[in-house]
Write a protein that holds these residues in place. Structure first.
Motif, PDB file in Angstrom:
ATOM      1  N   GLN A   1       3.292  13.217 -50.244  1.00 57.58           N
ATOM      2  CA  GLN A   1       4.482  12.481 -50.649  1.00 57.58           C
ATOM      3  C   GLN A   1       5.221  13.267 -51.725  1.00 57.58           C
ATOM      4  OE1 GLN A   1       5.514  10.813 -53.588  1.00 57.58           O
ATOM      5  NE2 GLN A   1       3.821  11.550 -54.837  1.00 57.58           N
ATOM      6  N   SER A   2       6.540  13.192 -51.694  1.00 58.99           N
ATOM      7  CA  SER A   2       7.355  13.811 -52.742  1.00 58.99           C
ATOM      8  C   SER A   2       8.507  12.879 -53.102  1.00 58.99           C
ATOM      9  CB  SER A   2       7.881  15.176 -52.289  1.00 58.99           C
ATOM     10  OG  SER A   2       6.864  16.154 -52.322  1.00 58.99           O
ATOM     11  N   GLY A   3       8.147  11.673 -53.445  1.00 59.03           N
ATOM     12  CA  GLY A   3       9.147  10.689 -53.791  1.00 59.03           C
ATOM     13  C   GLY A   3       9.825  10.115 -52.556  1.00 59.03           C
ATOM     14  N   PRO A   4      10.756   9.194 -52.736  1.00 57.66           N
ATOM     15  CA  PRO A   4      11.403   8.525 -51.598  1.00 57.66           C
ATOM     16  C   PRO A   4      12.454   9.380 -50.897  1.00 57.66           C
ATOM     17  CG  PRO A   4      11.525   7.217 -53.632  1.00 57.66           C
ATOM     18  CD  PRO A   4      11.127   8.589 -54.018  1.00 57.66           C
ATOM     19  N   TYR A   5      12.721  10.598 -51.388  1.00 57.81           N
ATOM     20  CA  TYR A   5      13.871  11.359 -50.888  1.00 57.81           C
ATOM     21  C   TYR A   5      13.549  12.768 -50.400  1.00 57.81           C
ATOM     22  CZ  TYR A   5      13.352  12.138 -55.882  1.00 57.81           C
ATOM     23  OH  TYR A   5      12.816  12.351 -57.112  1.00 57.81           O
ATOM     24  N   ILE A   6      12.303  13.223 -50.489  1.00 62.83           N
ATOM     25  CA  ILE A   6      11.939  14.546 -49.972  1.00 62.83           C
ATOM     26  C   ILE A   6      10.862  14.367 -48.904  1.00 62.83           C
ATOM     27  CG2 ILE A   6      11.107  16.873 -50.480  1.00 62.83           C
ATOM     28  CD1 ILE A   6      11.955  16.529 -53.349  1.00 62.83           C
TER      29      ILE A   6
ATOM     30  N   ALA B   1      15.782  20.761 -56.106  1.00 61.08           N
ATOM     31  CA  ALA B   1      16.737  21.855 -55.935  1.00 61.08           C
ATOM     32  C   ALA B   1      16.152  22.980 -55.080  1.00 61.08           C
ATOM     33  CB  ALA B   1      17.162  22.392 -57.307  1.00 61.08           C
ATOM     34  N   LEU B   2      14.886  23.300 -55.291  1.00 63.95           N
ATOM     35  CA  LEU B   2      14.234  24.336 -54.475  1.00 63.95           C
ATOM     36  C   LEU B   2      14.242  23.946 -53.005  1.00 63.95           C
ATOM     37  CD1 LEU B   2      11.152  25.113 -56.756  1.00 63.95           C
ATOM     38  CD2 LEU B   2      13.114  26.618 -56.361  1.00 63.95           C
ATOM     39  N   MET B   3      13.986  22.662 -52.722  1.00 59.14           N
ATOM     40  CA  MET B   3      13.971  22.217 -51.341  1.00 59.14           C
ATOM     41  C   MET B   3      15.373  22.269 -50.741  1.00 59.14           C
ATOM     42  SD  MET B   3      11.647  21.209 -49.132  1.00 59.14           S
ATOM     43  CE  MET B   3      12.422  22.401 -48.044  1.00 59.14           C
ATOM     44  N   LEU B   4      16.377  21.880 -51.504  1.00 59.12           N
ATOM     45  CA  LEU B   4      17.752  21.949 -51.016  1.00 59.12           C
ATOM     46  C   LEU B   4      18.150  23.383 -50.690  1.00 59.12           C
ATOM     47  CD1 LEU B   4      19.468  19.451 -53.483  1.00 59.12           C
ATOM     48  CD2 LEU B   4      19.283  19.171 -51.001  1.00 59.12           C
ATOM     49  N   ALA B   5      17.667  24.336 -51.463  1.00 60.35           N
ATOM     50  CA  ALA B   5      18.010  25.738 -51.236  1.00 60.35           C
ATOM     51  C   ALA B   5      17.403  26.264 -49.947  1.00 60.35           C
ATOM     52  CB  ALA B   5      17.540  26.586 -52.418  1.00 60.35           C
ATOM     53  N   VAL B   6      16.223  25.796 -49.597  1.00 57.35           N
ATOM     54  CA  VAL B   6      15.520  26.312 -48.419  1.00 57.35           C
ATOM     55  C   VAL B   6      15.902  25.551 -47.157  1.00 57.35           C
ATOM     56  CG1 VAL B   6      13.241  26.603 -47.363  1.00 57.35           C
ATOM     57  CG2 VAL B   6      13.601  27.207 -49.765  1.00 57.35           C
ATOM     58  N   ASP B   7      15.914  24.202 -47.238  1.00 57.34           N
ATOM     59  CA  ASP B   7      16.227  23.394 -46.060  1.00 57.34           C
ATOM     60  C   ASP B   7      16.743  22.036 -46.512  1.00 57.34           C
ATOM     61  OD1 ASP B   7      16.370  21.927 -43.737  1.00 57.34           O
ATOM     62  OD2 ASP B   7      14.414  22.530 -42.973  1.00 57.34           O
ATOM     63  N   PRO B   8      18.063  21.888 -46.635  1.00 56.74           N
ATOM     64  CA  PRO B   8      18.609  20.620 -47.144  1.00 56.74           C
ATOM     65  C   PRO B   8      18.321  19.426 -46.258  1.00 56.74           C
ATOM     66  CG  PRO B   8      20.366  22.093 -46.386  1.00 56.74           C
ATOM     67  CD  PRO B   8      19.107  22.901 -46.408  1.00 56.74           C
ATOM     68  N   SER B   9      17.978  19.665 -44.979  1.00 59.56           N
ATOM     69  CA  SER B   9      17.672  18.531 -44.108  1.00 59.56           C
ATOM     70  C   SER B   9      16.394  17.816 -44.529  1.00 59.56           C
ATOM     71  CB  SER B   9      17.530  18.993 -42.648  1.00 59.56           C
ATOM     72  OG  SER B   9      16.330  19.726 -42.446  1.00 59.56           O
ATOM     73  N   MET B  10      15.602  18.439 -45.370  1.00 61.16           N
ATOM     74  CA  MET B  10      14.366  17.826 -45.857  1.00 61.16           C
ATOM     75  C   MET B  10      14.609  16.850 -47.017  1.00 61.16           C
ATOM     76  SD  MET B  10      11.697  19.055 -44.136  1.00 61.16           S
ATOM     77  CE  MET B  10      10.246  19.087 -45.207  1.00 61.16           C
ATOM     78  N   VAL B  11      15.836  16.801 -47.515  1.00 63.09           N
ATOM     79  CA  VAL B  11      16.170  15.925 -48.649  1.00 63.09           C
ATOM     80  C   VAL B  11      17.120  14.832 -48.173  1.00 63.09           C
ATOM     81  CG1 VAL B  11      17.165  15.779 -50.965  1.00 63.09           C
ATOM     82  CG2 VAL B  11      15.899  17.841 -50.272  1.00 63.09           C
ATOM     83  N   ARG B  12      16.751  13.588 -48.397  1.00 58.83           N
ATOM     84  CA  ARG B  12      17.571  12.447 -48.011  1.00 58.83           C
ATOM     85  C   ARG B  12      18.581  12.176 -49.121  1.00 58.83           C
ATOM     86  NH1 ARG B  12      14.817  14.209 -44.492  1.00 58.83           N
ATOM     87  NH2 ARG B  12      13.271  13.037 -43.263  1.00 58.83           N
ATOM     88  N   GLN B  13      19.819  12.603 -48.881  1.00 56.74           N
ATOM     89  CA  GLN B  13      20.816  12.567 -49.943  1.00 56.74           C
ATOM     90  C   GLN B  13      21.121  11.155 -50.418  1.00 56.74           C
ATOM     91  OE1 GLN B  13      21.985  15.025 -51.556  1.00 56.74           O
ATOM     92  NE2 GLN B  13      21.621  16.847 -50.316  1.00 56.74           N
ATOM     93  N   ASP B  14      21.190  10.184 -49.510  1.00 60.85           N
ATOM     94  CA  ASP B  14      21.474   8.814 -49.922  1.00 60.85           C
ATOM     95  C   ASP B  14      20.378   8.280 -50.834  1.00 60.85           C
ATOM     96  OD1 ASP B  14      23.792   8.839 -48.493  1.00 60.85           O
ATOM     97  OD2 ASP B  14      23.012   7.718 -46.779  1.00 60.85           O
ATOM     98  N   ALA B  15      19.140   8.530 -50.434  1.00 63.30           N
ATOM     99  CA  ALA B  15      18.010   8.071 -51.257  1.00 63.30           C
ATOM    100  C   ALA B  15      17.972   8.807 -52.589  1.00 63.30           C
ATOM    101  CB  ALA B  15      16.702   8.271 -50.497  1.00 63.30           C
ATOM    102  N   LEU B  16      18.360  10.085 -52.589  1.00 59.06           N
ATOM    103  CA  LEU B  16      18.373  10.851 -53.828  1.00 59.06           C
ATOM    104  C   LEU B  16      19.417  10.298 -54.794  1.00 59.06           C
ATOM    105  CD1 LEU B  16      17.559  13.269 -55.579  1.00 59.06           C
ATOM    106  CD2 LEU B  16      19.194  14.662 -54.288  1.00 59.06           C
ATOM    107  N   ARG B  17      20.606  10.027 -54.287  1.00 58.63           N
ATOM    108  CA  ARG B  17      21.676   9.528 -55.159  1.00 58.63           C
ATOM    109  C   ARG B  17      21.338   8.176 -55.778  1.00 58.63           C
ATOM    110  NH1 ARG B  17      25.014  12.125 -51.267  1.00 58.63           N
ATOM    111  NH2 ARG B  17      25.061  10.248 -49.970  1.00 58.63           N
TER     112      ARG B  17
END
Length: 281
Positions: free
Chosen positions: A74-79, A222-238
């Motif tokens: 797990q990496s929080g609700p957004y990764i 930020a590291l995950m966004l740099a490599v593959d932004p599809s792995m980060v749920r932007q709505d959940a992050l915001r």
């Protein structure tokens, strides 16, 4: 109903798209794409080569292999939970290309992540896979020995997750001693260490928080966004709540994370790893 694996489902449209169909006066004729006659010209991935291509690569001087070690947690609700696997695979590819004469082994995605009875650490959350530490070290040793007997003279462990780094170091030291005179095993500490040091300092210099280099925090996101932004749920992050262990987030506010900030860190990781490997035997 027949349920095809997802990789096969993705492949089917491509196969049909590459078939060239022509209609002649005598009927329908088709010519499907032919199998490749050789390895992809630019690949460094061990898994994409045949055994004869690997043997030829070793004879041609590819004497180093990187073993990227990730983890599924797990990496929080957004990764997404494959964060470490995706990231270490991409960066190992970059490192291998910079080094030259280097291949990249399949990512080790099963690592110790906490207990299962009772559930501890990341295993408290769904989405985490954990194996016992002894199984993990056995896996590392077996994989490394497999590469040594094939002819690789340097077997390099690159770890993307802080929870098992002492194990990587211990296994590398054990194997390097055991192989003395025939091959070297190496653990690349700077690849991971630079995140909590130079990269965290670079983010602080931009006025971005103090608790950096943690888990699912600003730097990690930020590291995950740099490599593959599809792995980060932007709505959940915001809409992420303040970081806390109940959400599986440790460190500073992740919401200011961007791919541009992440590239600062990934570039540092690649540079640090390449430099360390070049200095090693």
């Amino acid at each position: 109903m027949c349920h095809l694996p997802s990789a096969v489902r993705r492949l089917v449209p491509a196969v049909f798209a590459t078939a060239i169909m022509t209609i002649s006066g005598t009927g329908v004729s088709g010519a499907a794409a032919q199998p490749s006659s050789g390895p992809p010209s630019d690949t460094v991935e061990f898994a994409r080569l045949t055994w004869t291509e690997i043997a030829a690569a070793i004879r041609a001087g590819d004497d180093t292999i990187l073993i990227p070690v990730g983890g599924t947690e797990q990496s929080g609700p957004y990764i997404a939970v494959g964060k470490h696997n995706i990231r270490v695979a991409a960066l190992a590819d970059r490192i291998a290309r910079r080094l030259g004469h280097t291949l990249v082994a399949p990512v080790i995605a099963y690592v110790p992540e906490g207990g299962t009875s009772p559930r501890t650490s990341h295993m408290r959350f769904p989405g985490t896979i954990s194996i016992p530490p002894a199984v993990f070290t056995g896996l590392l040793e077996g994989a490394a020995e497999s590469f040594r007997v094939q002819g690789f003279r340097r077997v390099v462990f690159i770890g993307d997750h802080g929870g098992y780094l002492t194990s990587l170091k211990a296994v590398a030291e054990k194997l390097d001693h055991k192989w003395k005179g025939t091959a070297h095993a190496l653990y690349v500490a700077p690849y991971y260490d630079v995140i909590a040091t130079r990269y965290a300092d670079a983010l602080r210099a931009r006025g971005l928080g103090a608790a950096l280099g943690k888990h699912a925090d600003l730097s990690d996101t930020a590291l995950m966004l740099a490599v593959d932004p599809s792995m980060v749920r932007q709505d959940a992050l915001r809409s992420a709540p303040l970081p806390g262990p109940d959400q599986g987030v440790y460190g500073g506010d992740p919401r200011p994370a961007t791919a541009a900030l992440g590239r600062i860190g990934t570039d540092m990781q690649v540079e640090a790893a390449v430099e360390a490997i070049r200095r090693a035997p």
